[in-house]
Write an enzyme that holds these catalytic residues in place. Structure first.
Site, PDB file in Angstrom:
ATOM      1  N   LYS A   1      -8.173  -1.877  -1.847  1.00 39.59           N
ATOM      2  CA  LYS A   1      -7.569  -0.766  -2.718  1.00 39.59           C
ATOM      3  C   LYS A   1      -7.496  -1.375  -4.178  1.00 39.59           C
ATOM      4  O   LYS A   1      -7.574  -2.374  -4.661  1.00 39.59           O
ATOM      5  CB  LYS A   1      -6.368  -1.206  -2.049  1.00 39.59           C
ATOM      6  CG  LYS A   1      -5.953  -0.446  -0.647  1.00 39.59           C
ATOM      7  CD  LYS A   1      -4.455  -0.321  -0.476  1.00 39.59           C
ATOM      8  CE  LYS A   1      -4.494  -0.156   0.922  1.00 39.59           C
ATOM      9  NZ  LYS A   1      -2.453   0.176   1.235  1.00 39.59           N
TER      10      LYS A   1
ATOM     11  N   TYR B   1      -4.424  10.255   3.110  1.00 44.11           N
ATOM     12  CA  TYR B   1      -2.912  10.109   3.452  1.00 44.11           C
ATOM     13  C   TYR B   1      -2.089  11.046   4.059  1.00 44.11           C
ATOM     14  O   TYR B   1      -0.916  11.027   3.919  1.00 44.11           O
ATOM     15  CB  TYR B   1      -2.828   9.332   2.424  1.00 44.11           C
ATOM     16  CG  TYR B   1      -2.762   7.979   2.511  1.00 44.11           C
ATOM     17  CD1 TYR B   1      -2.997   6.759   3.052  1.00 44.11           C
ATOM     18  CD2 TYR B   1      -3.765   7.190   1.131  1.00 44.11           C
ATOM     19  CE1 TYR B   1      -2.786   5.683   3.578  1.00 44.11           C
ATOM     20  CE2 TYR B   1      -4.062   5.702   0.801  1.00 44.11           C
ATOM     21  CZ  TYR B   1      -3.771   4.970   2.355  1.00 44.11           C
ATOM     22  OH  TYR B   1      -3.622   3.358   1.848  1.00 44.11           O
TER      23      TYR B   1
ATOM     24  N   PHE C   1       7.185   8.229  -0.976  1.00 46.04           N
ATOM     25  CA  PHE C   1       6.263   6.679  -1.074  1.00 46.04           C
ATOM     26  C   PHE C   1       5.291   7.172  -1.894  1.00 46.04           C
ATOM     27  O   PHE C   1       4.213   6.615  -2.242  1.00 46.04           O
ATOM     28  CB  PHE C   1       5.934   5.169  -0.566  1.00 46.04           C
ATOM     29  CG  PHE C   1       5.642   5.725   0.586  1.00 46.04           C
ATOM     30  CD1 PHE C   1       4.202   5.282   1.557  1.00 46.04           C
ATOM     31  CD2 PHE C   1       6.355   5.578   2.186  1.00 46.04           C
ATOM     32  CE1 PHE C   1       3.693   5.959   1.674  1.00 46.04           C
ATOM     33  CE2 PHE C   1       6.172   5.422   3.112  1.00 46.04           C
ATOM     34  CZ  PHE C   1       5.227   5.926   3.560  1.00 46.04           C
TER      35      PHE C   1
ATOM     36  N   ARG D   1      -6.656  -5.872  11.783  1.00 51.76           N
ATOM     37  CA  ARG D   1      -5.448  -5.528  11.023  1.00 51.76           C
ATOM     38  C   ARG D   1      -4.533  -6.710  11.105  1.00 51.76           C
ATOM     39  O   ARG D   1      -3.587  -6.978  10.790  1.00 51.76           O
ATOM     40  CB  ARG D   1      -4.752  -4.508  12.318  1.00 51.76           C
ATOM     41  CG  ARG D   1      -5.036  -3.171  11.812  1.00 51.76           C
ATOM     42  CD  ARG D   1      -3.729  -2.288  13.131  1.00 51.76           C
ATOM     43  NE  ARG D   1      -2.756  -2.271  12.648  1.00 51.76           N
ATOM     44  CZ  ARG D   1      -2.603  -1.643  11.833  1.00 51.76           C
ATOM     45  NH1 ARG D   1      -2.730  -0.708  10.516  1.00 51.76           N
ATOM     46  NH2 ARG D   1      -0.761  -1.036  11.334  1.00 51.76           N
TER      47      ARG D   1
ATOM     48  N   THR E   1       1.875  -5.235   6.943  1.00 54.56           N
ATOM     49  CA  THR E   1       2.174  -3.868   5.397  1.00 54.56           C
ATOM     50  C   THR E   1       2.894  -4.385   4.212  1.00 54.56           C
ATOM     51  O   THR E   1       2.149  -4.466   2.986  1.00 54.56           O
ATOM     52  CB  THR E   1       2.473  -2.907   6.276  1.00 54.56           C
ATOM     53  OG1 THR E   1       1.662  -2.229   6.845  1.00 54.56           O
ATOM     54  CG2 THR E   1       2.308  -1.514   4.882  1.00 54.56           C
TER      55      THR E   1
ATOM     56  N   ARG F   1      -3.094 -10.321   3.182  1.00 56.87           N
ATOM     57  CA  ARG F   1      -1.671  -9.401   2.637  1.00 56.87           C
ATOM     58  C   ARG F   1      -1.048 -10.509   2.090  1.00 56.87           C
ATOM     59  O   ARG F   1      -0.418 -10.282   0.639  1.00 56.87           O
ATOM     60  CB  ARG F   1      -1.792  -8.481   3.399  1.00 56.87           C
ATOM     61  CG  ARG F   1      -2.339  -6.756   3.170  1.00 56.87           C
ATOM     62  CD  ARG F   1      -1.399  -6.408   4.093  1.00 56.87           C
ATOM     63  NE  ARG F   1      -1.891  -4.786   4.086  1.00 56.87           N
ATOM     64  CZ  ARG F   1      -1.772  -3.572   5.050  1.00 56.87           C
ATOM     65  NH1 ARG F   1      -1.813  -4.503   6.327  1.00 56.87           N
ATOM     66  NH2 ARG F   1      -2.088  -2.254   4.741  1.00 56.87           N
TER      67      ARG F   1
ATOM     68  N   ASN G   1      -0.773  -4.034  -1.901  1.00 57.53           N
ATOM     69  CA  ASN G   1      -1.611  -4.532  -0.670  1.00 57.53           C
ATOM     70  C   ASN G   1      -2.671  -4.813   0.083  1.00 57.53           C
ATOM     71  O   ASN G   1      -3.233  -5.352   0.850  1.00 57.53           O
ATOM     72  CB  ASN G   1      -0.076  -4.306   0.517  1.00 57.53           C
ATOM     73  CG  ASN G   1      -0.690  -2.320   1.003  1.00 57.53           C
ATOM     74  OD1 ASN G   1      -2.079  -2.263   0.610  1.00 57.53           O
ATOM     75  ND2 ASN G   1      -0.199  -2.412   2.139  1.00 57.53           N
TER      76      ASN G   1
ATOM     77  N   HIS H   1      -6.543  -1.500   3.571  1.00 56.44           N
ATOM     78  CA  HIS H   1      -5.935  -0.974   4.232  1.00 56.44           C
ATOM     79  C   HIS H   1      -6.970  -0.942   5.662  1.00 56.44           C
ATOM     80  O   HIS H   1      -8.129  -1.125   5.777  1.00 56.44           O
ATOM     81  CB  HIS H   1      -6.233   1.289   3.875  1.00 56.44           C
ATOM     82  CG  HIS H   1      -6.438   1.693   4.870  1.00 56.44           C
ATOM     83  ND1 HIS H   1      -4.939   2.512   4.832  1.00 56.44           N
ATOM     84  CD2 HIS H   1      -6.535   1.926   5.736  1.00 56.44           C
ATOM     85  CE1 HIS H   1      -5.152   3.175   6.447  1.00 56.44           C
ATOM     86  NE2 HIS H   1      -6.288   3.437   6.747  1.00 56.44           N
TER      87      HIS H   1
ATOM     88  N   GLU I   1     -10.503   8.396  10.096  1.00 63.27           N
ATOM     89  CA  GLU I   1     -11.143   7.715   8.920  1.00 63.27           C
ATOM     90  C   GLU I   1     -12.305   7.183   8.985  1.00 63.27           C
ATOM     91  O   GLU I   1     -12.890   7.660   7.772  1.00 63.27           O
ATOM     92  CB  GLU I   1      -9.957   6.901   8.999  1.00 63.27           C
ATOM     93  CG  GLU I   1      -8.591   6.844   8.715  1.00 63.27           C
ATOM     94  CD  GLU I   1      -7.382   5.949   8.647  1.00 63.27           C
ATOM     95  OE1 GLU I   1      -8.510   4.551   9.115  1.00 63.27           O
ATOM     96  OE2 GLU I   1      -6.296   5.940   8.261  1.00 63.27           O
TER      97      GLU I   1
HETATM   98  P1  CMP Z   1      -1.184   1.066   4.178  1.00 61.92           P
HETATM   99  O1  CMP Z   1      -2.319   0.178   5.407  1.00 61.92           O
HETATM  100  O2  CMP Z   1      -2.662   2.104   2.810  1.00 61.92           O
HETATM  101  O3  CMP Z   1      -1.020   2.440   4.223  1.00 61.92           O
HETATM  102  C1  CMP Z   1      -0.436   3.438   3.907  1.00 61.92           C
HETATM  103  C2  CMP Z   1       0.045   2.898   2.671  1.00 61.92           C
HETATM  104  O4  CMP Z   1       2.082   2.906   1.798  1.00 61.92           O
HETATM  105  C3  CMP Z   1       0.504   1.183   2.940  1.00 61.92           C
HETATM  106  O5  CMP Z   1      -0.643   0.995   3.315  1.00 61.92           O
HETATM  107  C4  CMP Z   1       0.922   1.042   2.011  1.00 61.92           C
HETATM  108  O6  CMP Z   1      -0.207   0.953   0.372  1.00 61.92           O
HETATM  109  C5  CMP Z   1       1.993   1.989   1.155  1.00 61.92           C
HETATM  110  N1  CMP Z   1       3.125   2.247   1.632  1.00 61.92           N
HETATM  111  C6  CMP Z   1       3.647   1.841   3.002  1.00 61.92           C
HETATM  112  N2  CMP Z   1       5.153   1.597   3.279  1.00 61.92           N
HETATM  113  C7  CMP Z   1       5.717   1.779   2.338  1.00 61.92           C
HETATM  114  C8  CMP Z   1       7.200   1.707   0.781  1.00 61.92           C
HETATM  115  N3  CMP Z   1       8.066   1.372   1.723  1.00 61.92           N
HETATM  116  N4  CMP Z   1       6.965   1.752   0.002  1.00 61.92           N
HETATM  117  C9  CMP Z   1       5.788   2.192  -0.775  1.00 61.92           C
HETATM  118  N5  CMP Z   1       4.326   2.841  -0.209  1.00 61.92           N
HETATM  119  C10 CMP Z   1       4.404   2.078   1.057  1.00 61.92           C
END
Ligand code: CMP
Length: 138
Positions: free
Chosen positions: A9, A49, A57, A85, A91, A102, A112, A115, A126
């Protein structure tokens, strides 16, 4: 053999951590079968997404994912989805285990660093969202 999508990212690219992430992927025995660096448009990020479109968010996530270049990769290997993962960690970097990407390179639950697809269905969607079959080298 299973395939999964990995994204480095904008925070992680800006932080100069592309090489570290790629090393961790290869050291753990996953094969990078496609790779490109791109700047996502809002439309591309929103489409990617879409499952999160009703989450509070969502807007912030789209702004973050379009603030700079990302590295897109397709990874291949046995159980590639769950193995990637595990390498990423939870996450929320604050909840991720030591030694995960992460935990060591993520900032917060949004920024984070990486992905990964969360199921065979999302991996198929994806990988195909970003790569044509001609761009995947198996
Ligand atoms: P990712 O695994 O790319 O999948 C969805 C993304 O949304 C996640 O990583 C984070 O970057 C973001 N995300 C998930 N939960 C939250 C949250 N509670 N607040 C803000 N961003 C979030």
């Amino acid at each position: 053999m299973e395939k999964t999508l990995a994204i480095i990212k904008p925070d992680c690219v800006k932080g100069g951590n592309i090489g570290k992430v790629i090393s961790m992927i290869e050291e753990k025995g996953l094969k990078i079968v496609a790779v490109k660096m791109v700047e996502l448009s809002r439309k591309e990020a929103e489409g990617f997404y879409y499952v999160h479109k009703d989450k509070p968010f969502f807007e912030s996530l789209i702004s973050f994912m379009t603030e700079g270049p990302v590295v897109l990769m397709a990874l291949s290997g046995e159980n590639a989805i769950s193995r990637w993962r595990e390498i990423m960690g939870a996450t929320d970097p604050a909840k991720a285990e030591d030694g995960t990407i992460r935990k060591s390179m993520g900032t917060n639950i949004e920024r984070n660093c990486v992905h990964g697809s969360d199921s065979p269905e999302s991996a198929k969607f994806e990988v195909n969202y970003f790569f044509s079959s001609l761009e995947i080298f198996e």
